[in-house]
Design a protein around this motif. Structure first.
Motif, PDB file in Angstrom:
ATOM      1  N   GLY A  91       0.657  -1.314  -0.117  1.00  0.00           N
ATOM      2  CA  GLY A  91       0.027  -0.170   0.124  1.00  0.00           C
ATOM      3  C   GLY A  91       0.867   1.350  -0.045  1.00  0.00           C
ATOM      4  O   GLY A  91       2.114   1.222  -0.637  1.00  0.00           O
ATOM      5  N   ARG A  92       0.360   2.318   0.721  1.00  0.00           N
ATOM      6  CA  ARG A  92       0.857   3.642   0.525  1.00  0.00           C
ATOM      7  C   ARG A  92       2.256   3.508   1.214  1.00  0.00           C
ATOM      8  O   ARG A  92       3.057   4.449   1.173  1.00  0.00           O
ATOM      9  CB  ARG A  92       0.164   4.737   1.139  1.00  0.00           C
ATOM     10  N   SER A  93       2.376   2.740   2.167  1.00  0.00           N
ATOM     11  CA  SER A  93       3.518   2.741   3.152  1.00  0.00           C
ATOM     12  C   SER A  93       4.840   2.328   2.263  1.00  0.00           C
ATOM     13  O   SER A  93       5.831   2.414   2.571  1.00  0.00           O
ATOM     14  CB  SER A  93       3.442   1.884   4.242  1.00  0.00           C
ATOM     15  N   GLY A  94       4.626   1.644   0.853  1.00  0.00           N
ATOM     16  CA  GLY A  94       5.535   1.606   0.103  1.00  0.00           C
ATOM     17  C   GLY A  94       6.124  -0.082   0.350  1.00  0.00           C
ATOM     18  O   GLY A  94       5.814  -0.863   1.302  1.00  0.00           O
ATOM     19  N   GLY A  95       6.749  -0.528  -0.670  1.00  0.00           N
ATOM     20  CA  GLY A  95       7.258  -1.906  -0.554  1.00  0.00           C
ATOM     21  C   GLY A  95       6.699  -3.071  -1.068  1.00  0.00           C
ATOM     22  O   GLY A  95       5.273  -2.834  -1.396  1.00  0.00           O
ATOM     23  N   LEU A  96       6.973  -4.189  -1.295  1.00  0.00           N
ATOM     24  CA  LEU A  96       6.454  -5.441  -1.657  1.00  0.00           C
ATOM     25  C   LEU A  96       6.561  -6.423  -0.459  1.00  0.00           C
ATOM     26  O   LEU A  96       7.705  -6.392   0.012  1.00  0.00           O
ATOM     27  CB  LEU A  96       6.750  -5.652  -2.941  1.00  0.00           C
ATOM     28  N   LYS A  97       5.581  -7.559  -0.332  1.00  0.00           N
ATOM     29  CA  LYS A  97       5.713  -8.421   0.583  1.00  0.00           C
ATOM     30  C   LYS A  97       5.294  -9.910  -0.031  1.00  0.00           C
ATOM     31  O   LYS A  97       4.218  -9.816  -0.690  1.00  0.00           O
ATOM     32  CB  LYS A  97       5.108  -8.249   1.916  1.00  0.00           C
ATOM     33  N   CYS A  98       6.064 -10.794   0.210  1.00  0.00           N
ATOM     34  CA  CYS A  98       5.588 -12.245   0.119  1.00  0.00           C
ATOM     35  C   CYS A  98       4.909 -12.772   1.102  1.00  0.00           C
ATOM     36  O   CYS A  98       5.404 -13.085   2.223  1.00  0.00           O
ATOM     37  CB  CYS A  98       6.761 -13.160  -0.293  1.00  0.00           C
ATOM     38  N   VAL A  99       3.460 -13.075   0.744  1.00  0.00           N
ATOM     39  CA  VAL A  99       2.814 -13.546   2.023  1.00  0.00           C
ATOM     40  C   VAL A  99       2.957 -15.042   2.368  1.00  0.00           C
ATOM     41  O   VAL A  99       2.463 -15.618   3.213  1.00  0.00           O
ATOM     42  CB  VAL A  99       1.243 -13.336   1.557  1.00  0.00           C
ATOM     43  N   LYS A 100       3.692 -15.571   1.601  1.00  0.00           N
ATOM     44  CA  LYS A 100       3.980 -17.262   1.716  1.00  0.00           C
ATOM     45  C   LYS A 100       5.235 -17.246   2.507  1.00  0.00           C
ATOM     46  O   LYS A 100       5.170 -18.020   3.524  1.00  0.00           O
ATOM     47  CB  LYS A 100       3.960 -17.789   0.150  1.00  0.00           C
ATOM     48  N   CYS A 101       6.453 -16.631   2.166  1.00  0.00           N
ATOM     49  CA  CYS A 101       7.466 -16.839   2.889  1.00  0.00           C
ATOM     50  C   CYS A 101       8.058 -15.498   3.493  1.00  0.00           C
ATOM     51  O   CYS A 101       9.276 -15.601   4.347  1.00  0.00           O
ATOM     52  CB  CYS A 101       8.758 -17.549   2.022  1.00  0.00           C
ATOM     53  N   GLY A 102       7.429 -14.485   3.557  1.00  0.00           N
ATOM     54  CA  GLY A 102       7.737 -13.254   4.129  1.00  0.00           C
ATOM     55  C   GLY A 102       8.675 -12.488   3.441  1.00  0.00           C
ATOM     56  O   GLY A 102       9.107 -11.307   4.297  1.00  0.00           O
ATOM     57  N   PHE A 103       9.146 -12.811   2.656  1.00  0.00           N
ATOM     58  CA  PHE A 103      10.233 -11.822   1.972  1.00  0.00           C
ATOM     59  C   PHE A 103       9.761 -10.704   1.808  1.00  0.00           C
ATOM     60  O   PHE A 103       8.496 -10.196   1.136  1.00  0.00           O
ATOM     61  CB  PHE A 103      10.669 -12.532   0.571  1.00  0.00           C
ATOM     62  N   ARG A 104      10.559  -9.456   2.077  1.00  0.00           N
ATOM     63  CA  ARG A 104      10.246  -8.161   1.801  1.00  0.00           C
ATOM     64  C   ARG A 104      11.019  -7.081   1.273  1.00  0.00           C
ATOM     65  O   ARG A 104      12.388  -7.394   1.124  1.00  0.00           O
ATOM     66  CB  ARG A 104       9.916  -7.430   3.179  1.00  0.00           C
ATOM     67  N   VAL A 105      10.382  -6.387   0.328  1.00  0.00           N
ATOM     68  CA  VAL A 105      11.629  -5.099  -0.265  1.00  0.00           C
ATOM     69  C   VAL A 105      10.952  -4.059  -0.004  1.00  0.00           C
ATOM     70  O   VAL A 105       9.718  -3.754   0.128  1.00  0.00           O
ATOM     71  CB  VAL A 105      11.778  -5.413  -1.574  1.00  0.00           C
ATOM     72  N   THR A 106      11.608  -2.891   0.166  1.00  0.00           N
ATOM     73  CA  THR A 106      11.163  -1.592   0.867  1.00  0.00           C
ATOM     74  C   THR A 106      10.574  -0.801  -0.341  1.00  0.00           C
ATOM     75  O   THR A 106       9.877   0.249  -0.445  1.00  0.00           O
ATOM     76  CB  THR A 106      12.056  -0.804   1.493  1.00  0.00           C
ATOM     77  N   SER A 107      11.079  -1.082  -1.779  1.00  0.00           N
ATOM     78  CA  SER A 107      10.717  -0.240  -2.928  1.00  0.00           C
ATOM     79  C   SER A 107       9.687  -0.990  -3.758  1.00  0.00           C
ATOM     80  O   SER A 107       9.506  -2.326  -3.573  1.00  0.00           O
ATOM     81  CB  SER A 107      11.911  -0.109  -3.531  1.00  0.00           C
ATOM     82  N   LYS A 108       9.140  -0.371  -4.588  1.00  0.00           N
ATOM     83  CA  LYS A 108       8.358  -0.936  -5.332  1.00  0.00           C
ATOM     84  C   LYS A 108       8.641  -1.021  -6.847  1.00  0.00           C
ATOM     85  O   LYS A 108       9.361   0.056  -7.194  1.00  0.00           O
ATOM     86  CB  LYS A 108       6.902  -0.076  -5.438  1.00  0.00           C
ATOM     87  N   TRP A 109       8.463  -2.014  -7.694  1.00  0.00           N
ATOM     88  CA  TRP A 109       8.685  -2.083  -8.952  1.00  0.00           C
ATOM     89  C   TRP A 109       8.039  -3.011  -9.631  1.00  0.00           C
ATOM     90  O   TRP A 109       7.156  -3.676  -8.933  1.00  0.00           O
ATOM     91  CB  TRP A 109      10.072  -2.561  -9.391  1.00  0.00           C
TER      92      TRP A 109
END
Length: 442
Positions: free
Chosen positions: A374-392
């Motif tokens: 969302g607006r907080s930014g970033g992407l997350k994997c709901v399966k394994c929890g992997f996260r990145v702070t930027s969007k692409w």
């Protein structure tokens, strides 16, 4: 002995209940050679004209004959031709429905006849225009003197002069003019196999239906179309017929050449014209009752609606176009109530504008597609929890239901002038007749 060149145009010597302009020409050729020793300088010409004209003759085909006769016999021959053909017309059933036309030109036809052929091939030609052309031409005789619908076709046929791309057609005439025809189907299949690539539209590949036999009560038993006269003679020796025949003849024709597909502007094309329009799709495809598809295409001159019918299978092509795609459509323009001018497609050349959709990338750890935070930014994997702070995002090309390229209807839907796949890349200029007349008529 001094010889003179003669060109004869003939049209509308048929009716819905019988007769055929080519059959009348076949009989006339025999009379001219036997009575007057006419020396033909070309195969008899079968000239197809504008298929968009609603009041056309059956098949909209006229005939031109080109030959030499002794100069001192010209007047006698002209009178004989008119009498012979009018007698043929008077013997037709439902004769009031026909408007025969006969044109006789002494010497080589002028450029005005060529211009009239091109007009009659691609547009509507009023009989008055033909009468004005004939009135200003020299060394011409015509029937009827007041003009007729058939005189338009007869004059246009005389104007079809080489060189241009052409094909040939072998026509076999029967003695029984009923609705049924007796041609051995297996022999047609064999002929198609042995002449493949040089004859066309013999068999419908899907249904197996024989396409060389017409369905009406006319004198034609069957007609085989090919690229060379020699291949038609080969076909003649393979086909087996099981009823009495009157004879056969080979015509040089403009059939299957796309001769009527002249370039047109989208905003200028009118009803009763033929041609090709290239433009950008400006509306979503609409499926009409019965399965036809309608879209609008535009160029710098304006827009025109394009329709394709379910029977031609081109509807399935138009259904996949999107606004912004570029297409070339060739066909006949008709007037549709409530819409206006509509170009009815005979062939389509399709070129897509590249389209992409955006998607979140896949997780580099487990391969599942990441979700936005969302607006907080970033992407997350709901399966394994992997996260990145930027969007692409990934850009993925949109797949279409059909590929780019040329699309034609199935063989059973082809009209006389439409070019089949076998002829693409095999176009050629036609030369005058070299064979003696006994090799192309019997």
């Amino acid at each position: 002995m001094v010889f003179t060149e003669v060109h004869v145009g003939i049209d509308d010597l048929d009716s819905p209940s019988g007769g055929c302009t080519t059959h009348a020409a076949y009989r006339l050729i025999k009379e001219l050679t036997n009575r007057y020793g006419a020396k033909f300088i070309d195969y008899p010409n079968l000239v197809r004209l504008n298929p968009a004209i609603p009041f056309k003759t059956r098949g909209n085909g006229a005939v031109a004959l080109r030959f030499l006769i002794p100069e001192n016999k010209f007047n006698e021959v002209s009178e004989f031709i008119i009498k012979f053909l009018t007698n043929y017309a008077e013997g037709l059933p439902h004769r009031p429905e026909t408007e025969p036309g006969i044109l006789i030109v002494k010497g080589r036809p002028g450029e005005e006849f060529r211009a009239l052929y091109l007009k009659a091939l691609t547009d509507y030609v009023p009989p008055d225009v033909v009468m004005n052309t004939l009135g200003e031409s020299k060394n011409v005789t015509w029937y009827p003197s007041e003009g007729s619908k058939g005189l338009v076709g007869a004059t246009a046929a005389v104007g079809w002069l080489p060189p241009h791309d052409c094909t040939y057609e072998l026509l076999i005439y029967r003695l029984n003019h009923g609705s049924g025809r007796c041609v051995d189907r297996n022999s047609v299949i064999m002929m198609d196999e042995e002449t493949r690539g040089e004859t066309f539209l013999n068999i419908d590949p899907e249904s197996g239906r024989v396409l060389i036999t017409p369905g009406g009560p006319d004198p034609v038993l069957c007609g085989v179309r090919g690229s060379r006269p020699e291949v038609l003679l080969k076909a003649l020796n393979i086909i087996k017929v099981c009823e009495a025949i009157e004879g056969w003849i080979i015509f040089r024709t403009n059939q299957h050449t796309d001769a009527h597909h002249m370039a047109r502007k989208a905003g200028l094309i009118r009803a009763f014209q033929t041609g090709c329009v290239s433009g950008m799709v400006s509306s979503k495809p609409v499926t009409l009752e019965g399965g036809s598809t309608l879209v609008k295409i535009c160029d710098s001159s304006g827009c025109v609606h394009v329709a394709s019918f379910r029977e031609s299978r081109l509807s399935s092509v138009l259904q996949y176009v999107r606004v912004g795609d570029v297409i070339k459509v060739c066909g006949s323009a008709k007037f549709w109530e409530g819409i206006g001018t509509v170009l009815q497609a005979e062939k389509i050349v399709l070129r897509y504008v590249p389209r992409h959709v955006t998607r979140n990338p896949r997780c580099p750890a487990c391969g599942r597609r990441l979700k936005s935070l969302g607006r907080s930014g970033g992407l997350k994997c709901v399966k394994c929890g992997f996260r990145v702070t930027s969007k692409w995002v990934e850009y993925v090309a949109v797949e279409r239901g059909v590929e780019e390229g040329l699309y034609l209807p199935p063989p059973k839907s082809f009209k006389h002038l439409m070019k089949p796949p076998e002829r693409y890349g095999c176009e050629h200029l036609c030369t005058k007749l070299k064979a003696p007349w006994t090799e192309w008529i019997k």
